[in-house]
Design a protein around this motif. Structure first.
Motif, PDB file in Angstrom:
ATOM      1  N   GLY A  73     -38.043  19.599 -15.049  1.00 17.41           N
ATOM      2  CA  GLY A  73     -37.061  19.859 -16.085  1.00 17.41           C
ATOM      3  C   GLY A  73     -36.712  21.335 -16.185  1.00 17.41           C
ATOM      4  O   GLY A  73     -35.549  21.704 -16.393  1.00 17.41           O
ATOM      5  N   VAL A  74     -37.712  22.201 -16.026  1.00 13.23           N
ATOM      6  CA  VAL A  74     -37.468  23.640 -16.058  1.00 13.23           C
ATOM      7  C   VAL A  74     -36.556  24.045 -14.910  1.00 13.23           C
ATOM      8  O   VAL A  74     -35.599  24.809 -15.080  1.00 13.23           O
ATOM      9  N   ALA A  75     -36.838  23.531 -13.720  1.00 10.67           N
ATOM     10  CA  ALA A  75     -36.010  23.865 -12.554  1.00 10.67           C
ATOM     11  C   ALA A  75     -34.577  23.394 -12.755  1.00 10.67           C
ATOM     12  O   ALA A  75     -33.631  24.079 -12.352  1.00 10.67           O
ATOM     13  N   ASP A  76     -34.394  22.245 -13.380  1.00 10.46           N
ATOM     14  CA  ASP A  76     -33.042  21.737 -13.635  1.00 10.46           C
ATOM     15  C   ASP A  76     -32.283  22.662 -14.582  1.00 10.46           C
ATOM     16  O   ASP A  76     -31.097  22.933 -14.389  1.00 10.46           O
ATOM     17  N   ARG A  77     -32.960  23.140 -15.624  1.00 10.79           N
ATOM     18  CA  ARG A  77     -32.286  24.020 -16.574  1.00 10.79           C
ATOM     19  C   ARG A  77     -31.934  25.352 -15.923  1.00 10.79           C
ATOM     20  O   ARG A  77     -30.839  25.889 -16.129  1.00 10.79           O
ATOM     21  N   VAL A  78     -32.844  25.889 -15.141  1.00 10.67           N
ATOM     22  CA  VAL A  78     -32.561  27.141 -14.443  1.00 10.67           C
ATOM     23  C   VAL A  78     -31.411  26.947 -13.458  1.00 10.67           C
ATOM     24  O   VAL A  78     -30.498  27.777 -13.367  1.00 10.67           O
ATOM     25  N   HIS A  79     -31.441  25.845 -12.734  1.00 11.01           N
ATOM     26  CA  HIS A  79     -30.375  25.558 -11.776  1.00 11.01           C
ATOM     27  C   HIS A  79     -29.030  25.444 -12.477  1.00 11.01           C
ATOM     28  O   HIS A  79     -28.006  25.936 -11.982  1.00 11.01           O
ATOM     29  N   GLY A  80     -29.008  24.805 -13.646  1.00 15.47           N
ATOM     30  CA  GLY A  80     -27.766  24.688 -14.394  1.00 15.47           C
ATOM     31  C   GLY A  80     -27.206  26.044 -14.785  1.00 15.47           C
ATOM     32  O   GLY A  80     -25.992  26.271 -14.724  1.00 15.47           O
ATOM     33  N   PHE A  81     -28.066  26.959 -15.170  1.00 14.07           N
ATOM     34  CA  PHE A  81     -27.603  28.293 -15.540  1.00 14.07           C
ATOM     35  C   PHE A  81     -27.094  29.053 -14.317  1.00 14.07           C
ATOM     36  O   PHE A  81     -26.050  29.724 -14.379  1.00 14.07           O
ATOM     37  N   LEU A  82     -27.802  28.958 -13.193  1.00 16.96           N
ATOM     38  CA  LEU A  82     -27.416  29.685 -11.995  1.00 16.96           C
ATOM     39  C   LEU A  82     -26.071  29.224 -11.458  1.00 16.96           C
ATOM     40  O   LEU A  82     -25.330  30.016 -10.872  1.00 16.96           O
ATOM     41  N   THR A  83     -25.750  27.955 -11.628  1.00 20.34           N
ATOM     42  CA  THR A  83     -24.513  27.408 -11.078  1.00 20.34           C
ATOM     43  C   THR A  83     -23.382  27.373 -12.093  1.00 20.34           C
ATOM     44  O   THR A  83     -22.323  26.838 -11.809  1.00 20.34           O
ATOM     45  N   GLY A  84     -23.594  27.928 -13.287  1.00 22.71           N
ATOM     46  CA  GLY A  84     -22.515  28.013 -14.254  1.00 22.71           C
ATOM     47  C   GLY A  84     -22.293  26.776 -15.070  1.00 22.71           C
ATOM     48  O   GLY A  84     -21.322  26.689 -15.825  1.00 22.71           O
ATOM     49  N   LYS A  85     -23.148  25.759 -14.960  1.00 23.54           N
ATOM     50  CA  LYS A  85     -22.989  24.546 -15.753  1.00 23.54           C
ATOM     51  C   LYS A  85     -23.654  24.679 -17.118  1.00 23.54           C
ATOM     52  O   LYS A  85     -23.461  23.851 -17.994  1.00 23.54           O
TER      53      LYS A  85
END
Length: 457
Positions: free
Chosen positions: A387-399
């Protein structure tokens, strides 16, 4: 005729006249060019094969599935986990490794190559060892085994000083020559020991029949049979920090920690390397049927040591509570050439599971994702790291966009559904200080929205 009736008749006449005129114009209108579609050629049957004059159907190529474009280098991401206490260091290393791996598996995330950012030291010069080896060969060819043995012994010692920069095959050949010299000098036990060391460095070693006589060949074969009959030993290899690449005799055997690495008895050239650290090289002695341990503390390169110092300051409670971009975060980004800096502050109390607080900075826009917590212990059978990786990924990709402070304070108009319908054709949802901007007609969440203070790239 009354005026009303007259007006009615005139209206009827005008209507009929207009209809006729319109009909005439339609009948005189020239037809446009006809659009014809080529008839598809009949499919060939076993009785009829297509001829050269048969037109091929104009098939439209299927649009290829477009893979997500990788992020540009200037949008690189670096992940750093820092322990706030010494007992949390293993957990910090694990978090950094796993989060880096998860983000690296995303095609739209470009991780900074730390190996390129912190290259290892230049290889050591082996000119002295090579010169001694060549001098030994010359003495051997001149039938001077005593001088040759001294040169080969010195060459082997020089090579073993730098196992990380030397090919095991060269060391093995050195011991073969040394064993041959000892055999010719009547030292058969010394020759056997040298041949065993040659095989330990390179189990596929074999004396050149054009250089060594049959008596030396026989002696080497006896040593080879004894070597092959020995029960292998094992290596237990770990490092601080863990996750370092390990090679034995130049062959990759995995990353630390490693247990039960089977090797032949004897001194084995082992090299442990990790980006940003000085490579560690050693020749541990492995006994038949026994385990040998190798657990070095890796030494940071000066450049990485400076980065680690800046990361320690950037993960302090003061830095995490800052409402503006901390100078140390900007320093981190500048040193490795990253736009995004993922920081994890890890702490552990006695025997409790380690906990971490994560923040992600976009150094270019000074936006930040905060309030992301992680526990090493899985909850309800599900790893919180995912879940942490998903949230970080969302921020990095602008979502997923967050302001530098929480809660997210937006103007009242921004929270109105009609505002987002007018701007992006969708809606906005504010949850836990995180702004989600959705555009249904584009197939999913998007963001950030340019033109809004603190939200645009």
């Amino acid at each position: 005729m009354s005026t009303a009736r007259l007006l009615l008749v005139l209206a009827l006449a005008l209507s009929l006249s207009a209809e006729a005129s319109s009909s005439s114009r339609r009948s005189k209108k020239k037809p446009g060019p006809a659009v014809t579609k080529p008839a598809p050629a009949p499919e060939p049957t076993p009785e009829t094969e297509p001829t050269a004059t048969t037109p091929e159907p104009a098939a439209k190529p299927e649009p290829a599935a477009q893979a997500p474009a990788p992020k540009k280098l200037e949008d690189g991401t670096v992940v750093l986990a820092i322990a706030r206490s010494s007992n949390a260091e293993p957990a910090a290393a694990q978090i950094q490794e796993e989060l880096t791996r998860r983000l690296g598996n995303q095609p739209d995330v470009q991780l900074v190559d730390l190996a390129a950012a912190f290259p290892p030291p230049a290889p050591a010069s082996l000119k002295e060892a090579d010169a001694l080896y060549e001098q030994g060969k010359t003495a051997y060819d001149n039938l001077d085994p005593d001088t040759a043995a001294a040169k080969f012994s010195a060459a082997a010692e020089a090579y073993e000083k730098h196992p990380g920069d030397m090919k095991p095959q060269r060391l093995s050949k050195t011991f073969v020559y040394l064993g041959a010299c000892q055999f010719l000098n009547g030292d058969k036990q010394g020759a056997k020991a040298s041949f065993l060391r040659a095989l330990a460095a390179d189990p596929s070693a074999q004396p050149d029949t054009n250089l060594f006589g049959s008596d030396v060949q026989t002696s080497f074969t006896d040593a080879q049979q004894e070597f092959n009959a020995q029960k292998p030993g094992t290596l237990v290899i770990d490092s601080k920090p863990s996750g370092a690449r390990v090679t034995v005799r130049g062959e990759d055997v995995g990353v630390t920690p490693l247990k039960g690495v089977e090797v032949h008895p004897g001194r084995q050239p082992v090299v442990i390397s990790l980006p940003g650290y000085v490579p560690y090289a050693s020749y541990p002695q492995v006994a038949s049927g026994k385990a040998s341990e190798l657990k070095p503390q890796l030494e940071m390169l000066p450049a990485l040591a400076e980065l680690h110092t800046a990361a320690t300051r950037a993960t302090s409670e003061k830095a995490f509570d800052s409402k503006t971009l901390p100078p140390d975060v900007a320093t981190l980004a500048d040193k490795v050439g990253a736009r995004y800096v993922v920081l994890a502050a890890v702490q552990q109390k006695k025997t409790n599971p380690a906990e971490a607080e994560l923040q992600v900075w976009d150094v270019r826009t000074k936006n930040r994702l905060r309030g992301v917590d992680l526990e090493m212990k899985a909850r309800e059978g599900e790893s919180s790291m995912a879940g942490v990786a998903d949230r970080v990924h969302g921020f990095l990709t602008g979502k997923l966009v967050a302001e530098p402070s929480t809660p997210l304070n937006l103007p009242p108009v921004v929270k109105k559904p009609w505002f987002w319908a007018a701007v992006v054709g969708g809606a906005a949802v504010v949850t836990g200080g995180i702004l989600y901007a959705t555009q249904d007609h584009r197939g999913g969440p998007v963001g950030p929205i340019s033109g809004l203070p603190g939200l645009g790239f």
